[in-house]
Scaffold this active site. Structure first.
Site, PDB file in Angstrom:
ATOM      1  N   TYR A 192       7.353  -3.411   1.595  1.00  0.00           N
ATOM      2  CA  TYR A 192       6.055  -3.070   0.790  1.00  0.00           C
ATOM      3  C   TYR A 192       4.837  -3.022   1.713  1.00  0.00           C
ATOM      4  O   TYR A 192       4.119  -2.208   1.879  1.00  0.00           O
ATOM      5  CB  TYR A 192       5.984  -4.045  -0.339  1.00  0.00           C
ATOM      6  CG  TYR A 192       4.285  -4.089  -1.132  1.00  0.00           C
ATOM      7  CD1 TYR A 192       4.056  -2.940  -1.782  1.00  0.00           C
ATOM      8  CD2 TYR A 192       3.368  -4.883  -0.694  1.00  0.00           C
ATOM      9  CE1 TYR A 192       2.606  -2.823  -2.486  1.00  0.00           C
ATOM     10  CE2 TYR A 192       2.146  -4.883  -1.375  1.00  0.00           C
ATOM     11  CZ  TYR A 192       1.835  -3.919  -2.123  1.00  0.00           C
ATOM     12  OH  TYR A 192       0.641  -3.882  -2.862  1.00  0.00           O
ATOM     13  N   LYS A 235       2.468  -0.346   3.664  1.00  0.00           N
ATOM     14  CA  LYS A 235       1.177  -0.270   3.525  1.00  0.00           C
ATOM     15  C   LYS A 235       0.439  -0.228   4.740  1.00  0.00           C
ATOM     16  O   LYS A 235      -0.597   0.440   5.020  1.00  0.00           O
ATOM     17  CB  LYS A 235       0.513  -1.568   2.680  1.00  0.00           C
ATOM     18  CG  LYS A 235       0.800  -1.742   1.295  1.00  0.00           C
ATOM     19  CD  LYS A 235      -0.143  -0.774   0.488  1.00  0.00           C
ATOM     20  CE  LYS A 235      -0.033  -0.934  -0.961  1.00  0.00           C
ATOM     21  NZ  LYS A 235      -0.759   0.124  -1.878  1.00  0.00           N
ATOM     22  N   SER A 278      -2.996  -4.197   1.547  1.00  0.00           N
ATOM     23  CA  SER A 278      -2.525  -5.391   1.092  1.00  0.00           C
ATOM     24  C   SER A 278      -2.479  -6.490   2.239  1.00  0.00           C
ATOM     25  O   SER A 278      -2.366  -6.199   3.442  1.00  0.00           O
ATOM     26  CB  SER A 278      -1.185  -5.508   0.465  1.00  0.00           C
ATOM     27  OG  SER A 278      -0.678  -6.593   0.205  1.00  0.00           O
TER      28      SER A 278
END
Lengths: 323, 323
Positions: B149, B153, B125
Site C-alpha cells: 500500500y 502511494k 499516506s
C-alpha cells in the site's frame, strides 16, 4: 549459474558481459549459461566456455519478459532503459520501457512461483534526486526527481523493494553515478557532454561545453560501473534489510576540474578543443542534478569509487585508446 | 466550478462531499456541478444547489477514467484506494487499483490536451515511510515503505509530481495521518485498531488491542482530514515548486495516551472495555510505521492539526454520537 543481462548491447552492458565471459564465474559460482538481451541484438561472443544465447527485441511487449526468464536465470542484471534525454522527449516511450518494462520483468519473475527467487541487480540513477539539496546528499535524503527518467527509476526502486519484501526476488538497486568517459558515439542522455568534453578532444575533435565551468557533478568510470554490478550481484543482500537501493560512491568534480585533469594528462592543445557554447535548456536540466553525495552505506558494503578524476581519464585511455 | 470526487462513498469521501454540498463553494469559487464516483454507488444527495452525478464501478478498467473526466472537472479529489490490509492480502488487486487506476486517471487527464490542467488532490499516506527512522520525521526524509500500500502511494506521488512538472495537471499529494476515530464498521486497514479501541468502547462494546500501550502513532480526525482536502484544493500550488507531496500535521500519541484520553472523557468503565490481545502480525506491521513527524512545510502552508487527542475524541462524539 545462469546469468541474464538486459541491456547487454549498451555500453555498460557490453563491458559487463566481456568481464563475465573473461572471468567465467560470478563470486564463487561458475557461470554455466548466459542470456543476453537488448533492443538490438547483442554481439554473439566468439569464445565462451558455456552456452550464450542472444535475443533482440522490445522487452516491454507482452510475453517477452516471460521468454527472457523461461530459462530461470539465477542472476538478472537489468540495465535496459530509455536514457534521460529521450525519456524527456518521448513521454510514452520512456514510461513504457522504463516503468512498464521493468514491472513486466518483475511480474514475470513473481509469477514463476515454486520458490524461484533470482538475484535482480537493477541499475538506478542519481537522477532520482532533484534540487534543491545539501552539498553532499546523505543516504536518507528523499527522492524528488526532476525528469521523467528519474521518476521512472525511483518507481523501479520502489517496485524492486516491494517485490523483494514479498519474497518474489532478491533485489538490489544501484544508483550509478554519471558514467565517464563514455566511449563511442554520444547517446541521448542530457548528461552526454560530461563525457564529450573529454572523449572528443582526446580524439583530436572539437567538443561543445553547454554549461559553466563551475558545474559540479558525480562521476564513475565504466570500470567502476562493472565492479559495482559484480559487487551487487555477489553481496549478501540480507545486509540491506528492507532498503534495497544504494547510492554508489563516485568522484565529485566541477567541469573546470575535469578540464584541468584533461589538460594535465593530454596537454593544452587537447584541452583547447573544448568550445564553450552555453545552452539554456541543458543548463536548466543540469542545475537540478546532484553534485555530491555521502554514500556511507554503499562504502560500508564494499563499493569503491575511482581514486580521482585523473584515474577516470587514464582508465579511458588504457581501455579505449590503446587497444 | 465542477468537482470530481473519486472514492466518494468512503468515510472521508462522504464527509468531504457533505461539506462541499453544505458550503456550495470551494475557496472563492461557486460549485456548479459535482461528479461522485466509487466502486459502490455514492449516495445521491437529496438537496444540492447544482447538478450532482453519481457513478459506480471499477475506475481501473479501460475507458472508465476517460468517462470520469469527460465533463472536464476543474478539481479532482482522488481518494480511491484499496486499503493497506487488503492490498497486502491481494497483491494484484492492490497494484491494479492503487497503481494502475491512479496512472490511468492521470493519463486520461494528460491525453485531454487543449490546455486542460485540473487541480488534482491525491490522498497519499504516512505509509510511504518505513522504519527505522528518527523520532520525528522531517520533510526531507526518504520514502521506504514496508507495505505494498505504501509502495503504491509513494509511486502515485512520483507520478503526480512528474505529470505536474510536464504541465498535464496541477497536482498536490497529501499524506494523511491515520484517521481517528473512524465511524462505522472496521475496514481492512491494518491500522483499524487505533480507531476500534475508542469507537467500540464508546458504543459500549469490547475492543481488541493487538499491540502494546507504548506504541506511538500519528493521528488526525475526520474533521481535520476534510479541512486538509479543502486547503489542498484552494492552496496556491506554485508555492510547492517541484515537490508536490506534503506530510500533514497530526497528533502524535501512544496507545496508552489514547486510552487515558478516552478514560478522562468517557470514564473507567468505558476504558475497561479494551481487551489486550497481542497479535504478532499486526505488531510487526505497526512496528514499521511512523510515530511522529516535523511537518514544517505543511504547517507553513496553513495546514492545521487537531489541538490534541481529546479534541479528536470529542469531535467524534459531537459528529457521530450526538446526531
Amino acid at each position: 549459474m545462469h546469468i541474464l543481462v538486459l541491456g547487454a548491447a549498451g555500453m555498460v552492458g557490453r563491458k559487463l558481459v566481456e568481464r563475465l565471459l573473461s572471468d567465467g564465474r560470478l563470486g564463487t559460482s561458475d557461470i554455466t549459461r548466459m542470456t543476453l538481451h537488448d533492443v538490438v541484438a547483442p554481439k554473439q561472443p566468439e569464445k565462451a566456455g558455456f552456452p550464450v544465447e542472444t535475443m533482440a527485441g522490445d522487452f516491454a511487449l507482452p510475453g517477452v519478459a516471460e521468454k527472457l526468464i523461461a530459462g530461470r536465470p539465477d542472476v538478472i542484471f537489468h540495465l535496459a532503459a530509455i536514457v534521460s534525454g529521450e525519456a524527456e522527449l518521448d513521454f510514452d516511450k520512456g514510461y513504457r520501457i522504463n516503468l512498464d518494462g521493468t514491472r513486466m520483468l518483475f511480474d514475470a519473475i513473481r509469477l514463476v512461483g515454486g520458490g524461484y527467487k533470482p538475484r535482480v541487480v537493477f541499475t538506478s540513477s542519481i537522477a532520482v534526486f532533484g534540487a534543491p539539496f545539501p552539498d553532499a546528499i546523505s543516504d536518507e535524503f528523499f527522492n524528488t526527481p526532476l525528469l521523467s527518467y528519474g521518476t521512472q527509476k525511483a518507481i523501479g526502486e520502489l517496485l524492486l523493494a516491494d517485490y523483494t519484501r514479498r519474497g518474489f526476488m532478491d533485489g538490489v538497486g544501484i544508483r550509478l553515478p554519471t558514467i565517464n568517459i563514455r566511449p563511442g558515439l554520444p547517446n541521448k542522455a542530457a548528461s552526454g557532454f560530461f563525457s564529450g568534453i573529454l572523449r572528443e578532444p582526446l580524439a583530436g575533435k572539437e567538443a561543445i561545453l553547454p554549461v559553466g565551468d563551475d558545474v559540479r557533478h558525480w562521476h564513475a568510470s565504466p570500470r567502476a560501473a562493472v565492479e559495482f554490478l559484480l559487487r551487487a550481484a555477489e553481496l549478501d543482500l540480507s545486509l540491506l534489510g528492507a532498503r534495497r537501493s544504494l547510492t554508489l560512491p563516485g568522484v565529485s568534480v566541477t567541469v573546470g576540474e575535469q578540464i584541468e585533469a584533461l589538460r594535465a594528462i593530454a596537454g593544452d592543445k587537447t584541452a583547447s578543443l573544448i568550445r564553450r557554447q552555453p545552452d539554456e535548456t541543458i543548463a536548466r536540466i543540469v542545475a537540478g542534478w546532484a553534485r555530491d553525495f555521502d554514500p556511507a552505506r554503499a562504502k560500508s558494503l564494499g563499493f569503491r569509487a575511482d581514486a580521482n578524476f585523473s584515474a577516470i581519464i587514464n582508465a579511458y585511455i588504457e581501455d579505449e585508446l590503446k587497444t
